[in-house]
Design an enzyme around this catalytic site. Structure first.
Site, PDB file in Angstrom:
ATOM      1  N   MET A 274       0.950  -1.208   0.103  1.00  0.00           N
ATOM      2  CA  MET A 274      -0.060   0.001  -0.049  1.00  0.00           C
ATOM      3  C   MET A 274       0.859   1.326  -0.138  1.00  0.00           C
ATOM      4  O   MET A 274       0.152   2.371  -0.059  1.00  0.00           O
ATOM      5  CB  MET A 274      -0.924  -0.194   1.559  1.00  0.00           C
ATOM      6  CG  MET A 274      -2.070  -0.922   1.207  1.00  0.00           C
ATOM      7  SD  MET A 274      -3.309  -0.802  -0.079  1.00  0.00           S
ATOM      8  CE  MET A 274      -4.041   0.893   0.353  1.00  0.00           C
ATOM      9  N   ARG A 275       2.296   1.388   0.237  1.00  0.00           N
ATOM     10  CA  ARG A 275       2.889   2.299   0.005  1.00  0.00           C
ATOM     11  C   ARG A 275       2.781   3.026  -1.101  1.00  0.00           C
ATOM     12  O   ARG A 275       2.804   4.345  -1.099  1.00  0.00           O
ATOM     13  CB  ARG A 275       4.483   2.004   0.471  1.00  0.00           C
ATOM     14  CG  ARG A 275       5.298   3.098   0.696  1.00  0.00           C
ATOM     15  CD  ARG A 275       6.808   2.797   0.941  1.00  0.00           C
ATOM     16  NE  ARG A 275       6.774   2.642   2.217  1.00  0.00           N
ATOM     17  CZ  ARG A 275       7.226   1.320   2.756  1.00  0.00           C
ATOM     18  NH1 ARG A 275       7.589   0.237   1.891  1.00  0.00           N
ATOM     19  NH2 ARG A 275       7.280   1.138   4.031  1.00  0.00           N
ATOM     20  N   ALA A 276       2.593   2.633  -2.339  1.00  0.00           N
ATOM     21  CA  ALA A 276       2.293   3.327  -3.639  1.00  0.00           C
ATOM     22  C   ALA A 276       1.197   4.214  -3.501  1.00  0.00           C
ATOM     23  O   ALA A 276       1.240   5.267  -4.019  1.00  0.00           O
ATOM     24  CB  ALA A 276       2.408   2.339  -4.706  1.00  0.00           C
TER      25      ALA A 276
END
Length: 715
Positions: A274-276
């Site tokens: 989910m970092r993107a």
């Protein structure tokens, strides 16, 4: 202090400038990774950014840059009393590739900690970079243990120094900026994902743009202060715009439509984790603030995707980073923008700070910003700011030329058949581990046993230079006999510097894996060569994971060629392998002698990195080639002589036997015996095969390996 090159004088490179400025507006974006060929203004643009950052308010006298309004309660220089602070410019701290762990995180005086119970701590680069920029040039060459420390600090916003039960913690929140040349190797996926944005830079091919680069660079070198003065107005404008965007940032609204566009884009491109999504949301918000808007639009999301996703699309080290823009547009078109923003302010396009620098009549030209040697409306489109080698055009074509350069064509007498076109490699697989025997002292990695700064403790020794890893038990044992003579009266030990002992540790090192690949006609059957390439590709992937340097030698016809000099770029080796043609006779001796020459040179360049020679062949030798000019021996005898020469030099070797068919001559096994190493078949190379696991490459010249082998047999 030398005058830095002005940021607004950088020629072109709009994506690079935009990515840097977005991080200046919103440090939460997470930093920038700049990828590109040498001489493309990567370092100069990064070093110029610090002049555009707002000043930092700090507690007077605090070495850790605590903010007066909210000082760090765990600050080693604390506790701090609330009160007025002092302003200083934002710092840009450079982390050298060869820096030590103590230089990065700081050093703790172990002698005073043990004897006096005092935490005497000298801050490192992480403390200096707090609330500023931490810049790592050639970040892909950084040692693994330093990368681990960077990852921890970036994730927690703090740095921890632990020394035998004594610990120090301080805040370390910084903007991480790295530059790298992909030809020298790729980054670990964990560190790659820590960079919020990535930018690809390249030299311009337009003569007018290159001329402007040279003009500005020469003007700067002739009079740095005068050159900076001429661009001072534009620097001030961009600095003011950064401050205004920072002030506007909390007011920017990220609507549901924009969030859906971001989520659909990340899902459509199958990005891990989910970092993107989070980075895209922060980047799109910063883009809106930079453009002077309070709402995020589709073009902000699109630009954020182009900056935040390419480096997160890599599935393995042989994948090139990139993004399909047509696919991106199709995804975004499914979610039309909401109603237009109520405050559409006429701001410049969010493609860069001032898209190309000032000039009379230019779109963002400011007073006093026009250099006397160039101007006009075409300057905003110029390519890049000139670093010392920035205008050297011949370097760019080298990369595509090398993989395509054909090897010397065999003569009619030497050729065993017509040259065949390159075939595709078979699907790579997980290989068994090949390692060098004995105990090395090379660069940290994951292949062979070595004395390293990290790993399990195996003993103690007197420190040579600064103490880095204390062996507590050995130190106490050394100090205990002298306590009465030193007049000890209390409970604590009386410790002297001579009592300190350094812990010796054993871990793993990276090696130089040199591949010698047979590309002759006997290997040219399409299915066979595809399997061979798949095996070499698998070994290359293994070398990437184990932090090795790799090199590639091919031999066929009458000669052997160094297709790829030893490098950390495993994907470059894969590209050369993919285009490898086959055909001709088999000059096995020439390939082995070429390997001997390459290893001799590399031993002078990096004596601590031990080599591992991987010979991929069926063992046939049908041509003497250029094997030292000897004509009194058969090709087979020359190959044996060359192999024994490598064995005498202490080179650890393994032969990958590519012979197939119902009738086998066993020539690869003979070659392996001459080299003093094992032979493993293509099927036996697989980690999941039934063959025995190849853990160590035995060499007859290694007394350590021979002793260990004898002990195991006796046991």
């Amino acid at each position: 202090m030398s005058t830095p090159y002005p940021f607004t004088a950088v020629v072109g490179q709009s994506d690079l400038r935009l990515a840097l400025l977005l991080n200046a507006v919103s440090p939460a974006v997470g930093g920038v990774l700049v990828r590109g060929e040498k001489g493309t203004a990567k370092s100069t643009a990064v070093r110029a950014l610090s002049a555009l950052l707002p000043q930092v308010d700090i507690v007077s006298g605090c070495r850790f840059s605590c903010a007066p309004a909210a000082p760090d309660p765990a600050c080693p220089d604390g506790p701090h009393e609330h009160g007025p602070g002092a302003l200083r410019p934002a710092r840009m701290v450079e982390l050298p590739v060869g820096a030590s762990e103590d230089r990065l995180v700081g050093a703790l005086d172990i002698e005073r900690a043990l004897a006096e119970g005092v935490k005497a701590f000298e801050p490192g680069l992480l403390a200096d970079a707090h609330r500023g920029i931490l810049y790592v040039d050639e970040v892909n060459l950084l040692h693994d243990h330093l990368i681990d420390l960077l990852l921890d600090a970036a994730a927690m916003g703090a740095s921890y120094v632990e020394r035998e039960g004594v610990s120090v913690r301080h805040a370390a929140r910084f903007l991480l900026v790295g530059t790298m040349n992909p030809e020298e190797g790729e980054l670990r996926p964990q560190l790659l994902d820590r960079f919020g944005l990535t930018v690809e830079v390249a030299a311009s091919r337009e003569p007018a743009q290159r001329v402007e680069v040279v003009r500005r660079r020469l003007a700067y070198e002739d009079d740095p202060a005068g050159f900076a003065t001429r661009w001072a107005g534009d620097e001030h404008e961009v600095r003011a715009r950064v401050v205004a965007a920072r002030a506007l940032l909390p007011k920017v609204s990220l609507g549901d439509t924009a969030l859906l566009q971001i989520a659909a884009t990340c899902a459509g491109f199958e990005v891990d984790g989910m970092r993107a999504d989070i980075v895209m949301a922060r980047t799109a918000t910063a883009l809106a603030a930079w453009a002077g808007r309070t709402g995020v639009r589709k073009e902000d999301v699109r630009q954020a995707a182009l900056l935040a996703l390419p480096h997160r699309r890599r599935r393995n080290p042989f994948d090139a980073p990139g993004l399909d823009e047509d696919m991106l547009d199709r995804i975004l078109d499914e979610f039309p923008d909401e109603e237009p923003e109520p405050d559409p302010e006429p701001e410049p396009e969010p493609e860069g700070p001032d898209d190309g620098g000032p000039g009379d009549g230019g779109p963002d030209g400011g007073p006093g910003g026009t250099p006397p040697q160039g101007g006009g409306p075409d300057i905003p489109e110029t390519e890049r700011q000139p670093e010392p080698d920035a205008a050297h055009a011949p370097e760019a074509p080298e990369a595509p030329e090398a993989p395509q350069s054909p090897e010397p064509q065999p003569s009619a007498q030497e050729s065993a058949g017509p040259e065949q076109t390159a075939v595709r490699a078979a699907e790579p697989f997980r290989t068994k581990m090949l390692s060098v025997p004995g105990l090395g002292e090379g660069a940290s990695g994951r292949r062979s046993r070595a004395r390293t700064a990290h790993g399990r403790t195996t003993g103690a020794t007197r420190p040579r230079g600064h103490l880095t890893k204390l062996h507590l038990a050995a130190t106490i044992q050394a100090a205990a006999p002298h306590q009465k003579a030193r007049g000890r009266t209390g409970r604590g030990l009386v410790i002297r510097k001579d009592d300190l002992r350094q812990a010796t540790r054993e871990g793993r090192e990276g090696n130089l894996v040199l591949f010698v690949v047979d590309a002759s006609g006997s290997m040219a059957a399409r299915q066979r060569m595809g399997a061979v390439k798949g095996a070499v590709l698998s070994l290359l992937l293994d070398a990437y994971q184990r932090r090795d340097k790799v090199g590639l030698i091919t031999f066929r016809g009458a000669t052997a060629e160094l297709a790829l000099p030893p490098t950390s770029s495993v994907d470059a080796a894969a590209a050369r392998l993919e285009q490898l043609p086959t055909g001709g006779r088999t000059p096995l001796a020439a390939g082995l002698l070429k390997a001997h020459e390459v290893l001799r040179i590399e031993r002078l360049r990096d004596p601590s990195r031990r080599p591992l020679l991987v010979v991929v062949t069926d063992g046939r030798a049908t041509s003497a080639g250029n094997a030292g000019g000897r004509t009194d021996s058969s090709p087979r005898e020359l190959a044996g002589h060359s192999a024994r020469l490598l064995q005498a030099g202490g080179v650890a070797s393994v032969v990958v036997d590519c012979e197939s068919g119902p009738v086998r001559l066993g020539l690869a096994g003979v070659l392996a015996r001459d080299l003093g190493g094992p032979a493993v078949t293509l099927d036996g190379l697989r980690a999941d095969s039934l063959a025995g696991l190849v853990k160590n490459v035995r060499t007859a010249v290694s007394s350590t390996a021979s002793t260990d082998s004898s002990n195991r047999r006796a046991a």
